[in-house]
Structures are given as C-alpha cells and as structure tokens.
Design a protein around this motif. Structure first.
Motif, PDB file in Angstrom:
ATOM      1  N   MET A   1       0.834  -1.210   0.000  1.00 26.16           N
ATOM      2  CA  MET A   1       0.000   0.000   0.000  1.00 26.16           C
ATOM      3  C   MET A   1       0.867   1.256   0.000  1.00 26.16           C
ATOM      4  O   MET A   1       0.652   2.182  -0.771  1.00 26.16           O
ATOM      5  CB  MET A   1      -0.918  -0.008   1.233  1.00 26.16           C
ATOM      6  CG  MET A   1      -1.782   1.229   1.366  1.00 26.16           C
ATOM      7  SD  MET A   1      -2.998   1.354   0.027  1.00 26.16           S
ATOM      8  CE  MET A   1      -3.909   2.800   0.560  1.00 26.16           C
ATOM      9  N   VAL A   2       1.888   1.263   0.911  1.00 26.14           N
ATOM     10  CA  VAL A   2       2.754   2.420   1.008  1.00 26.14           C
ATOM     11  C   VAL A   2       3.569   2.598  -0.268  1.00 26.14           C
ATOM     12  O   VAL A   2       3.723   3.710  -0.790  1.00 26.14           O
ATOM     13  CB  VAL A   2       3.700   2.285   2.224  1.00 26.14           C
ATOM     14  CG1 VAL A   2       4.708   3.423   2.233  1.00 26.14           C
ATOM     15  CG2 VAL A   2       2.900   2.258   3.516  1.00 26.14           C
ATOM     16  N   VAL A   3       4.079   1.485  -0.815  1.00 24.57           N
ATOM     17  CA  VAL A   3       4.859   1.552  -2.051  1.00 24.57           C
ATOM     18  C   VAL A   3       3.998   2.056  -3.195  1.00 24.57           C
ATOM     19  O   VAL A   3       4.426   2.877  -4.013  1.00 24.57           O
ATOM     20  CB  VAL A   3       5.454   0.162  -2.390  1.00 24.57           C
ATOM     21  CG1 VAL A   3       6.155   0.213  -3.746  1.00 24.57           C
ATOM     22  CG2 VAL A   3       6.431  -0.278  -1.304  1.00 24.57           C
ATOM     23  N   GLY A   4       2.749   1.583  -3.242  1.00 21.68           N
ATOM     24  CA  GLY A   4       1.837   2.032  -4.289  1.00 21.68           C
ATOM     25  C   GLY A   4       1.565   3.529  -4.206  1.00 21.68           C
ATOM     26  O   GLY A   4       1.565   4.226  -5.228  1.00 21.68           O
ATOM     27  N   LEU A   5       1.359   4.019  -2.986  1.00 21.91           N
ATOM     28  CA  LEU A   5       1.123   5.463  -2.811  1.00 21.91           C
ATOM     29  C   LEU A   5       2.361   6.277  -3.195  1.00 21.91           C
ATOM     30  O   LEU A   5       2.246   7.349  -3.784  1.00 21.91           O
ATOM     31  CB  LEU A   5       0.745   5.751  -1.351  1.00 21.91           C
ATOM     32  CG  LEU A   5      -0.692   5.420  -0.935  1.00 21.91           C
ATOM     33  CD1 LEU A   5      -0.869   5.632   0.560  1.00 21.91           C
ATOM     34  CD2 LEU A   5      -1.683   6.269  -1.717  1.00 21.91           C
ATOM     35  N   LEU A   6       3.552   5.751  -2.851  1.00 21.75           N
ATOM     36  CA  LEU A   6       4.786   6.451  -3.199  1.00 21.75           C
ATOM     37  C   LEU A   6       4.947   6.553  -4.715  1.00 21.75           C
ATOM     38  O   LEU A   6       5.327   7.608  -5.246  1.00 21.75           O
ATOM     39  CB  LEU A   6       5.987   5.742  -2.587  1.00 21.75           C
ATOM     40  CG  LEU A   6       7.360   6.339  -2.921  1.00 21.75           C
ATOM     41  CD1 LEU A   6       7.434   7.791  -2.468  1.00 21.75           C
ATOM     42  CD2 LEU A   6       8.476   5.516  -2.284  1.00 21.75           C
ATOM     43  N   ILE A   7       4.626   5.467  -5.408  1.00 24.26           N
ATOM     44  CA  ILE A   7       4.716   5.485  -6.876  1.00 24.26           C
ATOM     45  C   ILE A   7       3.750   6.505  -7.453  1.00 24.26           C
ATOM     46  O   ILE A   7       4.098   7.268  -8.356  1.00 24.26           O
ATOM     47  CB  ILE A   7       4.433   4.077  -7.446  1.00 24.26           C
ATOM     48  CG1 ILE A   7       5.556   3.116  -7.053  1.00 24.26           C
ATOM     49  CG2 ILE A   7       4.285   4.135  -8.966  1.00 24.26           C
ATOM     50  CD1 ILE A   7       5.304   1.681  -7.456  1.00 24.26           C
ATOM     51  N   VAL A   8       2.532   6.546  -6.900  1.00 23.89           N
ATOM     52  CA  VAL A   8       1.555   7.541  -7.356  1.00 23.89           C
ATOM     53  C   VAL A   8       2.067   8.950  -7.086  1.00 23.89           C
ATOM     54  O   VAL A   8       1.961   9.848  -7.937  1.00 23.89           O
ATOM     55  CB  VAL A   8       0.193   7.319  -6.658  1.00 23.89           C
ATOM     56  CG1 VAL A   8      -0.765   8.468  -6.976  1.00 23.89           C
ATOM     57  CG2 VAL A   8      -0.417   5.997  -7.090  1.00 23.89           C
ATOM     58  N   GLY A   9       2.643   9.156  -5.894  1.00 19.69           N
ATOM     59  CA  GLY A   9       3.166  10.478  -5.545  1.00 19.69           C
ATOM     60  C   GLY A   9       4.276  10.916  -6.480  1.00 19.69           C
ATOM     61  O   GLY A   9       4.313  12.070  -6.923  1.00 19.69           O
ATOM     62  N   LEU A  10       5.193  10.002  -6.787  1.00 19.92           N
ATOM     63  CA  LEU A  10       6.285  10.326  -7.706  1.00 19.92           C
ATOM     64  C   LEU A  10       5.752  10.633  -9.106  1.00 19.92           C
ATOM     65  O   LEU A  10       6.249  11.539  -9.785  1.00 19.92           O
ATOM     66  CB  LEU A  10       7.283   9.164  -7.768  1.00 19.92           C
ATOM     67  CG  LEU A  10       8.079   8.890  -6.480  1.00 19.92           C
ATOM     68  CD1 LEU A  10       8.923   7.628  -6.635  1.00 19.92           C
ATOM     69  CD2 LEU A  10       8.954  10.080  -6.114  1.00 19.92           C
ATOM     70  N   PHE A  11       4.721   9.881  -9.517  1.00 20.84           N
ATOM     71  CA  PHE A  11       4.137  10.114 -10.841  1.00 20.84           C
ATOM     72  C   PHE A  11       3.470  11.491 -10.906  1.00 20.84           C
ATOM     73  O   PHE A  11       3.647  12.226 -11.885  1.00 20.84           O
ATOM     74  CB  PHE A  11       3.100   9.019 -11.151  1.00 20.84           C
ATOM     75  CG  PHE A  11       2.381   9.236 -12.455  1.00 20.84           C
ATOM     76  CD1 PHE A  11       2.968   8.879 -13.664  1.00 20.84           C
ATOM     77  CD2 PHE A  11       1.113   9.811 -12.474  1.00 20.84           C
ATOM     78  CE1 PHE A  11       2.303   9.091 -14.863  1.00 20.84           C
ATOM     79  CE2 PHE A  11       0.440  10.020 -13.670  1.00 20.84           C
ATOM     80  CZ  PHE A  11       1.052   9.659 -14.872  1.00 20.84           C
ATOM     81  N   VAL A  12       2.718  11.831  -9.858  1.00 23.09           N
ATOM     82  CA  VAL A  12       2.049  13.142  -9.846  1.00 23.09           C
ATOM     83  C   VAL A  12       3.082  14.270  -9.813  1.00 23.09           C
ATOM     84  O   VAL A  12       2.935  15.293 -10.496  1.00 23.09           O
ATOM     85  CB  VAL A  12       1.082  13.250  -8.648  1.00 23.09           C
ATOM     86  CG1 VAL A  12       0.468  14.648  -8.575  1.00 23.09           C
ATOM     87  CG2 VAL A  12      -0.021  12.209  -8.750  1.00 23.09           C
ATOM     88  N   ALA A  13       4.157  14.084  -9.025  1.00 27.27           N
ATOM     89  CA  ALA A  13       5.218  15.093  -8.966  1.00 27.27           C
ATOM     90  C   ALA A  13       5.860  15.273 -10.341  1.00 27.27           C
ATOM     91  O   ALA A  13       6.117  16.399 -10.783  1.00 27.27           O
ATOM     92  CB  ALA A  13       6.276  14.687  -7.941  1.00 27.27           C
TER      93      ALA A  13
END
Length: 422
Positions: A1-13
C-alpha cells in the motif's frame, strides 16, 4: 500500500514538473527562438541546464519553506502529499484550458494552507511573510516598469533594435578544407551583441523559473521524507526537462499571442525585472509567481512610457485643479509615431512568422534625439493596446481564484475526507 502510494506520488510530482517545463520554456526562450538565435532543441537544453542550476542552488530554500515552513513536515503523509500535488497539477490544467498563466506556486501554497487550517498547524507568521511578498512583488515590478518606461526605455529603444535573423546566428563555413563555424550571412556585429543579450536574459529567466518552481513539484514528498531534497530537485528538473523537450515546442511557437504584442526590447526589460524579483524571493525561501511579477511589469512599463507625454508638475497640477488630466495608455510601447523609425517586430510577430523578413532598420539617432519628457505627443504614445484588457482581467481573476479555490478545496478534503490531524 505504502509503495503504491509512493509510486503515485512520484508520478504526480513528475506530471507537475512536466507541465512546468512545458509552460516555462516558452516564457523564457520565446524571444530567443523567435529571433532564430537558438533552435527549439537548443532552447530546451539551455532551459533545463539553467533551471537545474537555479533549483539546485536558490530553489532548495523554497523547497524547505514549502516542505516544513508553512506546516510541520509531519503533516505531509503520503496521502496529504499526493493531495497537495494534485492541486498544483490542477492549477496547471486550468491554466492550459483557459490559456492563462495561472500561478502554480500560489496554488500549491493554497493547498498547503488548507492542510494547515484543517489540522490547526498553520504557521501564521510564515504565511504573513509569504502573502506580504505576494502583494509587494507585483507592486515593485509595476513601479520599476513605470520608472524604466518613463526615463530609460525611449533611450534604449533609440539605440537597440531586435528582429529575426533569417539565416540563423551561426552557419558552417565549408569554403576551406575543414568546415568551421561562422556567423550567418546577414549577421552583423550589432546582431551578435543583441543576440548574446537576448540569450543571456533567456538563461537568466530559466534560472529564476527553476529556483521558484522546483518546490511546486516535490516539496510535499520532501516534507514527507519519502525522498531527500537532492533527489527531489533531480526528479523535478528531469520532469521539467522532459516537458521542455516535448510540449514546450507548442508554447515556443505561440508565445506572445493572447496577452500582448510585446516588442522584443520590452520583453527583455520585463524578463530582467521579473526574474530578479523572483530570484531574490526564492533566495529568501519565499514561493512567488514569476507570471504575476512579469505581467505587472508589462503594465507598468507601458504606462510609464505613455506618461512621458506630461511632466510631473503637469500631473500634480491636474490632480489639484481637477479635470480629466492626461490620457495615459499602456499601448505606448508599440506606438508608431509618424516620421519616426518604425518599431521592431513583437514577440508575437516573430513567434508566428509574421515579422518582416527584412533585417531590422539600423537606428542612427543619438540618445539626444529622444524628445524630453513633456514634449512627446500623447496621441502618438497611445498606439494600439499593449495588452488585451479582457485577457488581463481574466488572468487577474484566476490569480486570485486559483489559490483561493485550492485552499478551500484542500481544507474540505483534509477536514472531512482524509482527516490528517485526527
């Protein structure tokens, strides 16, 4: 879950940085590309390099302010970071849809303010400093524009002329055994000096854009601790550079349309003033909008140029005695007084290929040929409008509306949905 959110965050950034690169490259290098001093690929490379320099040096101060100065860094959970970045990306989307330069910095700060209010962690003293800068910066840009337009611009205009270099600044001379670089066929020494000046100021604008915009893409993730500040700057510049090499081609091709028919000389003056103000604020760690400062300077520069039709004493007399007073139009920068050397092409002309292909007229007038203040014809200074009033009004409304909606939307999201402070 945390890794998935981090990937989403990096993509949005990365998405935010990509759009910043696409919009800012045209603003910085529009005059240089339009004048054929540098090509679109060269402009993208230079923009990326100087934006990295600005982000790595001055820009990290803004990252620190936005990642831990407005609200404590502990408030930037991955969910909160993604939400704040979403609002920054949404500002860019609105900007593209309406064709206006909405302030990503102001919108991103608004989203952080919403988070701070919802969690009761907002540093009000820091926000007072930031908001004060948002008021002082455009006013400073306006009055600097007025001073330059009234006292310096006519003398600069009498000495310098900028236009399109049809054959390009450089060419390969194949007359010898080994091809070697040489100046273009229609390039004079004066062209070289002017081209160097335009290119230097474009690079300065890129430096300023990197200093002010890197934080918009990665500050929440840096505050969260998901990435370090150095990693964040590299990520932001990589995304900004990708935007510069791809979607920026469109902005480079259309810069100058919609808002203003701005002469090249005026564009350079505005760029120097706007970039200097934002660089100083970035050095102080204050996130601010380059678009707001430059547009304020455009208005001040045109108004100051038009004000040369009257002396300060005449303005004071009119104010004391009443009456309509002099008609000062911001269109003065593009006025074409009868019998004088026609003005050079505008940023919009050279970007859309509508500029006269003939080399710019060499101006032989000495600085003393500029009429003294109070002796210029107000009618000749009126010219056509320097900026579209309807477009300018739309821009100002969005400047106010974007951060306001961002703050309100962010507050509602964090108060009633994410409940970060719970």
């Amino acid at each position: 879950m945390v890794v998935g959110l981090l990937i989403v965050g990096l993509f949005v950034a990365a998405f935010v940085g990509y759009n910043i690169g696409g919009s800012s490259t045209g603003v910085a290098f529009g005059p240089a590309v339009g004048s054929r001093i540098v090509g679109t690929v060269g402009a993208a490379a230079l923009f990326t390099g100087f934006a990295f320099w600005g982000g790595w040096t001055v820009g990290r101060n803004v990252v620190e302010t936005m990642s831990e100065g407005i609200v404590p860094a502990s408030q930037f959970t991955l969910e909160a970071s993604i939400a704040v970045l979403f609002f920054a990306g949404f500002a860019l989307l609105i900007s593209n849809l309406f064709g206006v330069p909405a302030s990503t910095s102001m919108t991103a700060v608004g989203a952080i303010v919403g988070l701070g209010v919802a969690t009761d962690t907002l540093d009000e003293a820091e926000m007072f400093v930031i908001v004060s800068a948002w008021i002082v910066a455009p006013l400073t840009a306006f009055w600097l524009g007025v001073i330059v337009g009234r006292y310096l611009y006519p003398h600069l205009d009498a000495r310098f002329s900028f236009g399109r270099i049809e054959s390009g600044l450089l060419r390969l001379d194949r007359s010898g055994t080994v091809p070697r670089p040489a100046l273009g066929e229609d390039v004079t020494g004066r062209n070289v000096v002017g081209a160097a000046l335009v290119l230097a100021i474009s690079c300065y604008m890129a430096f300023s854009a990197g200093a002010s915009n890197v934080a918009n893409a990665v500050a929440p993730l840096v505050g969260n601790g998901a990435i370090t500040i150095d990693e964040g700057i590299v990520l932001a510049i990589a995304a900004i550079g990708l935007g510069a090499f791809t979607i920026a081609r469109r902005t480079l091709a259309t810069i100058g349309e919609g808002i203003t028919d701005l002469p090249i000389l005026a564009a350079l003056v505005v760029s120097v003033i706007g970039a200097t103000i934002i660089t100083v604020l970035s050095r102080l760690g204050i996130p601010a909008s380059l678009a707001v400062s430059t547009t304020s300077c455009i208005i001040g520069l045109g108004w100051g140029r038009a004000s040369r039709a009257v002396t300060v004493a005449e303005v004071a007399t009119s104010a004391v005695q009443g009456g309509d007073g002099p008609d000062l139009s911001a269109g003065a920068l593009v006025a074409d007084a009868e019998g004088e050397v026609p003005p050079g092409p505008t940023v919009g002309d050279i970007a859309t290929g509508e500029a006269d292909p003939e080399p710019p007229i060499e101006r032989e007038e000495a600085p003393s040929s500029v009429p003294p203040i109070g002796e210029e014809d107000a009618g000749e200074l009126a010219g056509e409008d320097l900026f579209d009033p309807a477009a300018t009004a739309r821009i100002v409304v969005l400047w106010i509306l974007s951060p306001t909606l961002s703050a309100v939307g962010s507050y509602l999201l964090f108060e009633f949905v994410l409940r970060t402070g719970a």
